[in-house]
Design a protein around this motif. Sequence first.
Motif, mmCIF file in Angstrom:
data_model
loop_
_atom_site.group_PDB
_atom_site.id
_atom_site.type_symbol
_atom_site.label_atom_id
_atom_site.label_comp_id
_atom_site.label_asym_id
_atom_site.label_seq_id
_atom_site.Cartn_x
_atom_site.Cartn_y
_atom_site.Cartn_z
ATOM 1 N N GLY A 46 0.826 -1.202 0.000
ATOM 2 C CA GLY A 46 0.000 0.000 0.000
ATOM 3 C C GLY A 46 0.858 1.248 0.000
ATOM 4 O O GLY A 46 2.093 1.175 -0.049
ATOM 5 N N LEU A 47 0.210 2.378 0.082
ATOM 6 C CA LEU A 47 0.923 3.650 0.162
ATOM 7 C C LEU A 47 1.114 4.103 1.605
ATOM 8 O O LEU A 47 1.793 5.083 1.857
ATOM 9 N N GLY A 48 0.465 3.422 2.551
ATOM 10 C CA GLY A 48 0.546 3.814 3.953
ATOM 11 C C GLY A 48 -0.136 5.148 4.215
ATOM 12 O O GLY A 48 0.221 5.852 5.147
ATOM 13 N N SER A 49 -1.137 5.469 3.408
ATOM 14 C CA SER A 49 -1.776 6.794 3.480
ATOM 15 C C SER A 49 -2.967 6.868 4.428
ATOM 16 O O SER A 49 -3.592 7.916 4.537
ATOM 17 N N GLY A 50 -3.270 5.781 5.091
ATOM 18 C CA GLY A 50 -4.390 5.788 6.024
ATOM 19 C C GLY A 50 -4.460 4.481 6.775
ATOM 20 O O GLY A 50 -3.676 3.552 6.504
ATOM 21 N N PRO A 51 -5.378 4.404 7.716
ATOM 22 C CA PRO A 51 -5.535 3.156 8.467
ATOM 23 C C PRO A 51 -6.023 2.036 7.562
ATOM 24 O O PRO A 51 -6.647 2.293 6.529
ATOM 25 N N ASN A 52 -5.732 0.789 7.950
ATOM 26 C CA ASN A 52 -6.273 -0.338 7.189
ATOM 27 C C ASN A 52 -7.649 -0.693 7.760
ATOM 28 O O ASN A 52 -8.048 -0.172 8.808
ATOM 29 N N PRO A 53 -8.400 -1.545 7.089
ATOM 30 C CA PRO A 53 -9.754 -1.858 7.571
ATOM 31 C C PRO A 53 -9.813 -2.400 9.004
ATOM 32 O O PRO A 53 -10.729 -2.053 9.753
ATOM 33 N N TYR A 54 -8.842 -3.219 9.423
ATOM 34 C CA TYR A 54 -8.866 -3.703 10.805
ATOM 35 C C TYR A 54 -8.571 -2.581 11.788
ATOM 36 O O TYR A 54 -9.113 -2.555 12.890
ATOM 37 N N ASP A 55 -7.701 -1.646 11.399
ATOM 38 C CA ASP A 55 -7.468 -0.472 12.244
ATOM 39 C C ASP A 55 -8.774 0.294 12.447
ATOM 40 O O ASP A 55 -9.050 0.798 13.536
ATOM 41 N N HIS A 90 -6.938 -8.949 16.850
ATOM 42 C CA HIS A 90 -6.084 -10.128 16.731
ATOM 43 C C HIS A 90 -6.866 -11.231 16.016
ATOM 44 O O HIS A 90 -8.053 -11.428 16.283
ATOM 45 N N ARG A 91 -6.175 -11.942 15.130
ATOM 46 C CA ARG A 91 -6.756 -13.139 14.525
ATOM 47 C C ARG A 91 -5.605 -13.979 14.008
ATOM 48 O O ARG A 91 -4.754 -13.482 13.282
ATOM 49 N N GLY A 92 -5.588 -15.240 14.366
ATOM 50 C CA GLY A 92 -4.510 -16.120 13.945
ATOM 51 C C GLY A 92 -4.575 -16.516 12.484
ATOM 52 O O GLY A 92 -3.557 -16.636 11.817
ATOM 53 N N LEU A 94 -7.509 -16.626 8.789
ATOM 54 C CA LEU A 94 -8.746 -16.087 8.223
ATOM 55 C C LEU A 94 -9.989 -16.787 8.776
ATOM 56 O O LEU A 94 -11.023 -16.163 8.972
ATOM 57 N N THR A 95 -9.902 -18.065 9.062
ATOM 58 C CA THR A 95 -11.062 -18.801 9.563
ATOM 59 C C THR A 95 -11.176 -18.787 11.080
ATOM 60 O O THR A 95 -12.145 -19.297 11.632
ATOM 61 N N ALA A 96 -10.191 -18.227 11.772
ATOM 62 C CA ALA A 96 -10.236 -18.164 13.235
ATOM 63 C C ALA A 96 -11.181 -17.054 13.688
ATOM 64 O O ALA A 96 -11.449 -16.105 12.952
ATOM 65 N N ARG A 97 -11.665 -17.173 14.892
ATOM 66 C CA ARG A 97 -12.538 -16.135 15.459
ATOM 67 C C ARG A 97 -11.696 -14.901 15.781
ATOM 68 O O ARG A 97 -10.606 -14.996 16.328
ATOM 69 N N ASP A 98 -12.225 -13.736 15.435
ATOM 70 C CA ASP A 98 -11.535 -12.480 15.728
ATOM 71 C C ASP A 98 -11.589 -12.186 17.215
ATOM 72 O O ASP A 98 -12.541 -12.569 17.904
ATOM 73 N N ALA A 99 -10.573 -11.485 17.693
ATOM 74 C CA ALA A 99 -10.532 -11.060 19.087
ATOM 75 C C ALA A 99 -10.076 -9.605 19.126
ATOM 76 O O ALA A 99 -9.196 -9.196 18.364
ATOM 77 N N PHE A 100 -10.679 -8.842 19.997
ATOM 78 C CA PHE A 100 -10.297 -7.454 20.228
ATOM 79 C C PHE A 100 -9.928 -7.322 21.693
ATOM 80 O O PHE A 100 -10.572 -7.913 22.553
ATOM 81 N N SER A 101 -8.888 -6.561 21.952
ATOM 82 C CA SER A 101 -8.540 -6.274 23.336
ATOM 83 C C SER A 101 -8.666 -4.773 23.557
ATOM 84 O O SER A 101 -8.384 -3.977 22.662
ATOM 85 N N LEU A 102 -9.137 -4.419 24.749
ATOM 86 C CA LEU A 102 -9.298 -3.020 25.129
ATOM 87 C C LEU A 102 -8.546 -2.775 26.424
ATOM 88 O O LEU A 102 -8.761 -3.478 27.412
#
Length: 168
Positions: A46-55, A90-92, A94-102
């Motif tokens: 990418g160009l690094g011009s913005g956040p990615n979708p997971y961000d 976090h995700r190990g 593509l088929t793994a369950r997503d996890a978010f930490s706060l």
Amino acid sequence: MGADVADPATVGETVVVDETRLGRFQVEARIGSTAFLIDEPVAVGGLGSGPNPYDLLSAALGSCTAMTLRLYAERKAWPLRHVRVRAAHHRGALTARDAFSLDISLEGDLDEAQRARLMEIAQHCPVHLTLDRGADVAARLLPPEAPLPGDTQTGGEHMKNMVEACES
């Protein structure tokens, strides 16, 4: 019965995303009169011009958490001076369950009961609930050059949901 996600008349908040054709991945997201770039890091092409979708997902969760905590503290007239939320995805695989930490920082002269209640309220922010229960997604193909249907009004649905979370 829930709203039909395929029916544009039931869409409450709409984002239009267009390729910029600058770089491989850069797109522009438009929400009402606001626009911003979304991209991938240079390291992956990418160009690094913005956040990615997971961000953006992490930012949505972190910002909704902070906003909901602020709204709740104001309603209770609690002395919350500052909220900071660090959100990570976090995700190990593509088929793994997503996890978010706060990681949540609450500054102010709050007692332990108030801090505990605010942490409970953090679990009820609308984006947290959306991620927790999952969502239905429907995609449909439009004819070439067809205008994108839908309402570009934003903000109302999220604010209504935050108020509801603070009433729990």
